[in-house]
Design a protein around this motif. Structure first.
Motif, PDB file in Angstrom:
ATOM      1  N   ALA A   1       0.833  -1.203   0.000  1.00 21.03           N
ATOM      2  CA  ALA A   1       0.000   0.000   0.000  1.00 21.03           C
ATOM      3  C   ALA A   1       0.866   1.250   0.000  1.00 21.03           C
ATOM      4  CB  ALA A   1      -0.930  -0.010   1.213  1.00 21.03           C
ATOM      5  N   ARG A   2       1.972   1.211   0.717  1.00 22.67           N
ATOM      6  CA  ARG A   2       2.864   2.368   0.766  1.00 22.67           C
ATOM      7  C   ARG A   2       3.567   2.583  -0.574  1.00 22.67           C
ATOM      8  NH1 ARG A   2       5.495   1.783   6.841  1.00 22.67           N
ATOM      9  NH2 ARG A   2       3.503   1.863   7.952  1.00 22.67           N
ATOM     10  N   VAL A   3       3.949   1.480  -1.222  1.00 22.28           N
ATOM     11  CA  VAL A   3       4.553   1.592  -2.552  1.00 22.28           C
ATOM     12  C   VAL A   3       3.561   2.225  -3.529  1.00 22.28           C
ATOM     13  CG1 VAL A   3       5.380   0.263  -4.537  1.00 22.28           C
ATOM     14  CG2 VAL A   3       6.176  -0.304  -2.233  1.00 22.28           C
ATOM     15  N   ALA A   4       2.304   1.751  -3.489  1.00 19.82           N
ATOM     16  CA  ALA A   4       1.286   2.291  -4.386  1.00 19.82           C
ATOM     17  C   ALA A   4       1.065   3.778  -4.138  1.00 19.82           C
ATOM     18  CB  ALA A   4      -0.028   1.531  -4.203  1.00 19.82           C
ATOM     19  N   GLU A   5       1.059   4.178  -2.875  1.00 17.96           N
ATOM     20  CA  GLU A   5       0.864   5.592  -2.546  1.00 17.96           C
ATOM     21  C   GLU A   5       2.019   6.437  -3.071  1.00 17.96           C
ATOM     22  OE1 GLU A   5       0.130   8.437   1.372  1.00 17.96           O
ATOM     23  OE2 GLU A   5       1.030   6.451   1.616  1.00 17.96           O
ATOM     24  N   ARG A   6       3.249   5.961  -2.866  1.00 19.78           N
ATOM     25  CA  ARG A   6       4.422   6.723  -3.322  1.00 19.78           C
ATOM     26  C   ARG A   6       4.446   6.872  -4.839  1.00 19.78           C
ATOM     27  NH1 ARG A   6       8.939   6.844   0.203  1.00 19.78           N
ATOM     28  NH2 ARG A   6       8.167   7.005   2.349  1.00 19.78           N
ATOM     29  N   LEU A   7       3.949   5.853  -5.542  1.00 16.97           N
ATOM     30  CA  LEU A   7       3.944   5.895  -7.006  1.00 16.97           C
ATOM     31  C   LEU A   7       2.720   6.616  -7.567  1.00 16.97           C
ATOM     32  CD1 LEU A   7       5.221   2.298  -7.882  1.00 16.97           C
ATOM     33  CD2 LEU A   7       6.486   4.455  -8.061  1.00 16.97           C
ATOM     34  N   GLY A   8       1.769   6.944  -6.698  1.00 15.94           N
ATOM     35  CA  GLY A   8       0.560   7.616  -7.156  1.00 15.94           C
ATOM     36  C   GLY A   8      -0.376   6.721  -7.936  1.00 15.94           C
ATOM     37  N   ILE A   9      -0.396   5.430  -7.598  1.00 15.31           N
ATOM     38  CA  ILE A   9      -1.271   4.485  -8.292  1.00 15.31           C
ATOM     39  C   ILE A   9      -2.654   4.534  -7.649  1.00 15.31           C
ATOM     40  CG2 ILE A   9      -1.606   2.080  -8.951  1.00 15.31           C
ATOM     41  CD1 ILE A   9       1.417   1.698  -8.618  1.00 15.31           C
ATOM     42  N   ALA A  10      -3.665   4.721  -8.458  1.00 17.16           N
ATOM     43  CA  ALA A  10      -5.031   4.871  -7.944  1.00 17.16           C
ATOM     44  C   ALA A  10      -5.719   3.517  -7.816  1.00 17.16           C
ATOM     45  CB  ALA A  10      -5.843   5.783  -8.852  1.00 17.16           C
ATOM     46  N   ALA A  11      -6.113   3.148  -6.601  1.00 23.39           N
ATOM     47  CA  ALA A  11      -6.997   2.009  -6.308  1.00 23.39           C
ATOM     48  C   ALA A  11      -6.527   0.657  -6.819  1.00 23.39           C
ATOM     49  CB  ALA A  11      -8.395   2.299  -6.847  1.00 23.39           C
ATOM     50  N   PRO A  12      -5.237   0.311  -6.695  1.00 21.77           N
ATOM     51  CA  PRO A  12      -4.837  -1.048  -7.084  1.00 21.77           C
ATOM     52  C   PRO A  12      -5.144  -2.046  -5.974  1.00 21.77           C
ATOM     53  CG  PRO A  12      -2.949   0.104  -6.213  1.00 21.77           C
ATOM     54  CD  PRO A  12      -4.103   1.096  -6.169  1.00 21.77           C
ATOM     55  N   ALA A  13      -5.117  -3.325  -6.303  1.00 22.89           N
ATOM     56  CA  ALA A  13      -5.077  -4.355  -5.266  1.00 22.89           C
ATOM     57  C   ALA A  13      -3.678  -4.339  -4.671  1.00 22.89           C
ATOM     58  CB  ALA A  13      -5.375  -5.719  -5.864  1.00 22.89           C
ATOM     59  N   VAL A  14      -3.579  -4.399  -3.345  1.00 23.46           N
ATOM     60  CA  VAL A  14      -2.270  -4.331  -2.689  1.00 23.46           C
ATOM     61  C   VAL A  14      -2.197  -5.366  -1.578  1.00 23.46           C
ATOM     62  CG1 VAL A  14      -1.830  -1.898  -3.201  1.00 23.46           C
ATOM     63  CG2 VAL A  14      -3.098  -2.489  -1.145  1.00 23.46           C
ATOM     64  N   PHE A  15      -1.096  -6.092  -1.511  1.00 20.73           N
ATOM     65  CA  PHE A  15      -0.873  -6.959  -0.369  1.00 20.73           C
ATOM     66  C   PHE A  15       0.598  -7.355  -0.301  1.00 20.73           C
ATOM     67  CE2 PHE A  15      -2.167  -9.801  -3.825  1.00 20.73           C
ATOM     68  CZ  PHE A  15      -1.230 -10.829  -3.771  1.00 20.73           C
ATOM     69  N   ASP A  16       1.032  -7.688   0.927  1.00 21.21           N
ATOM     70  CA  ASP A  16       2.372  -8.212   1.152  1.00 21.21           C
ATOM     71  C   ASP A  16       2.326  -9.728   1.184  1.00 21.21           C
ATOM     72  OD1 ASP A  16       3.094  -5.578   1.405  1.00 21.21           O
ATOM     73  OD2 ASP A  16       3.458  -5.653   3.571  1.00 21.21           O
ATOM     74  N   LEU A  17       3.443 -10.333   0.867  1.00 19.17           N
ATOM     75  CA  LEU A  17       3.557 -11.792   0.839  1.00 19.17           C
ATOM     76  C   LEU A  17       4.858 -12.168   1.545  1.00 19.17           C
ATOM     77  CD1 LEU A  17       2.952 -13.977  -2.337  1.00 19.17           C
ATOM     78  CD2 LEU A  17       4.975 -14.310  -0.919  1.00 19.17           C
ATOM     79  N   ASN A  18       4.773 -13.075   2.495  1.00 16.60           N
ATOM     80  CA  ASN A  18       5.958 -13.492   3.239  1.00 16.60           C
ATOM     81  C   ASN A  18       6.259 -14.956   2.960  1.00 16.60           C
ATOM     82  OD1 ASN A  18       7.966 -14.134   5.016  1.00 16.60           O
ATOM     83  ND2 ASN A  18       6.877 -13.528   6.872  1.00 16.60           N
ATOM     84  N   ALA A  19       7.210 -15.185   2.083  1.00 18.88           N
ATOM     85  CA  ALA A  19       7.742 -16.532   1.866  1.00 18.88           C
ATOM     86  C   ALA A  19       9.259 -16.487   2.016  1.00 18.88           C
ATOM     87  CB  ALA A  19       7.344 -17.062   0.496  1.00 18.88           C
ATOM     88  N   ALA A  20       9.720 -15.519   2.807  1.00 13.76           N
ATOM     89  CA  ALA A  20      11.143 -15.358   3.111  1.00 13.76           C
ATOM     90  C   ALA A  20      11.971 -15.302   1.821  1.00 13.76           C
ATOM     91  CB  ALA A  20      11.608 -16.444   4.053  1.00 13.76           C
ATOM     92  N   CYS A  21      13.044 -16.087   1.761  1.00 12.29           N
ATOM     93  CA  CYS A  21      13.964 -16.002   0.629  1.00 12.29           C
ATOM     94  C   CYS A  21      13.331 -16.424  -0.698  1.00 12.29           C
ATOM     95  CB  CYS A  21      15.202 -16.845   0.898  1.00 12.29           C
ATOM     96  SG  CYS A  21      16.124 -16.321   2.363  1.00 12.29           S
TER      97      CYS A  21
END
Length: 244
Positions: free
Chosen positions: A30-50
């Motif tokens: 969500a922070r990446v999308a905000e910094r890039l000025g992307i309007a209303a994308p789907a946003v989520f983090d994924l944790n699978a380590a390496c």
């Protein structure tokens, strides 16, 4: 975005692979999308380590193939230095901080990403950990059972990579490039031999950047392209592996 020749306007999905985010919300995506000025994308983090970037890239590919997304940004990023025990010289000298990103979109031509082969060994999850003693006991500390990880990586993983090649209809000997998670050179070389990809250009960015966890594959891949080591359109195996 400039290297991909794209603007942020058409992005409708942002996935960030990371295992070192301090904050639980908002997501890094969500922070990446905000910094890039992307309007209303789907946003989520994924944790699978390496293995995170490989998981995220496959997820974006599947979303686009299903018609749920048209153009995605996939980011692999980890700041390992925040979680290292600087008195543990068996781990702290291995890791680095880094980030890499890719724009993924549908194409008319055949090829592209995939097929994808998933896998895990949850029983070995305790070999690499980044855990706190309790919910408010920060910072967490990274721990690794180095010999156990080495044995696992060099004895159990090659069949998964060969399976991916078989599903793609590519003999490992025909690979132009092999980009594994950049754990260490001994693991990378052992995997290349057991996969049968010795003739490929083998990424060893770990000698420059260290083990950057989720960022290691995009960093290594980009450097091979930037240096003209792999022609565009040739078969490359991306092989992420890590915690679990």
């Amino acid at each position: 975005m400039s290297n991909a020749g794209r603007s942020a306007t058409g992005i409708d999905l942002v996935i960030v692979a990371t295992c070192t985010a301090f904050d639980r919300k908002p997501s890094i995506a969500a922070r990446v999308a905000e910094r890039l000025g992307i309007a209303a994308p789907a946003v989520f983090d994924l944790n699978a380590a390496c293995a995170g970037f490989s998981y995220a890239l496959a997820t974006a590919d599947h979303a686009i193939r299903a018609g749920a997304s048209h153009r995605a940004i996939v980011v692999g990023v980890d700041k390992m230095s925040d979680f290292l025990d600087w008195t543990d010289r068996s781990t702290c000298v291995i890791f680095g901080d880094g980030a890499g990103a890719a724009v993924v979109e549908a194409a008319e031509s055949a090829g592209g990403i995939g097929p994808v082969v998933w896998g895990s060994n949850p029983g070995k999850g305790g070999c690499i950990t980044l855990e706190t003693a309790g919910p408010h006991d920060l910072p967490a500390m990274f721990r690794q059972e180095g010999p156990a990880v080495f044995r696992w990586a060099t004895t159990e993983l090659a069949p998964i990579a060969r399976n991916a090649c078989a599903r793609a209809g590519v003999d490992p000997a025909e690979l132009a490039g092999l980009v594994t998670h950049q754990a260490n050179v001994r693991i990378i070389d052992a995997l290349a031999r057991k996969i049968g990809a010795e003739g490929a250009v083998i990424a060893t960015n770990v000698t420059e950047s260290g083990n950057t966890s989720s960022a290691s594959i995009p960093l290594a891949l980009s450097k091979l392209f930037e240096r003209g080591k792999i022609p565009s359109g040739t078969p490359i195996l991306l092989f992420g592996f890590g915690v679990g």
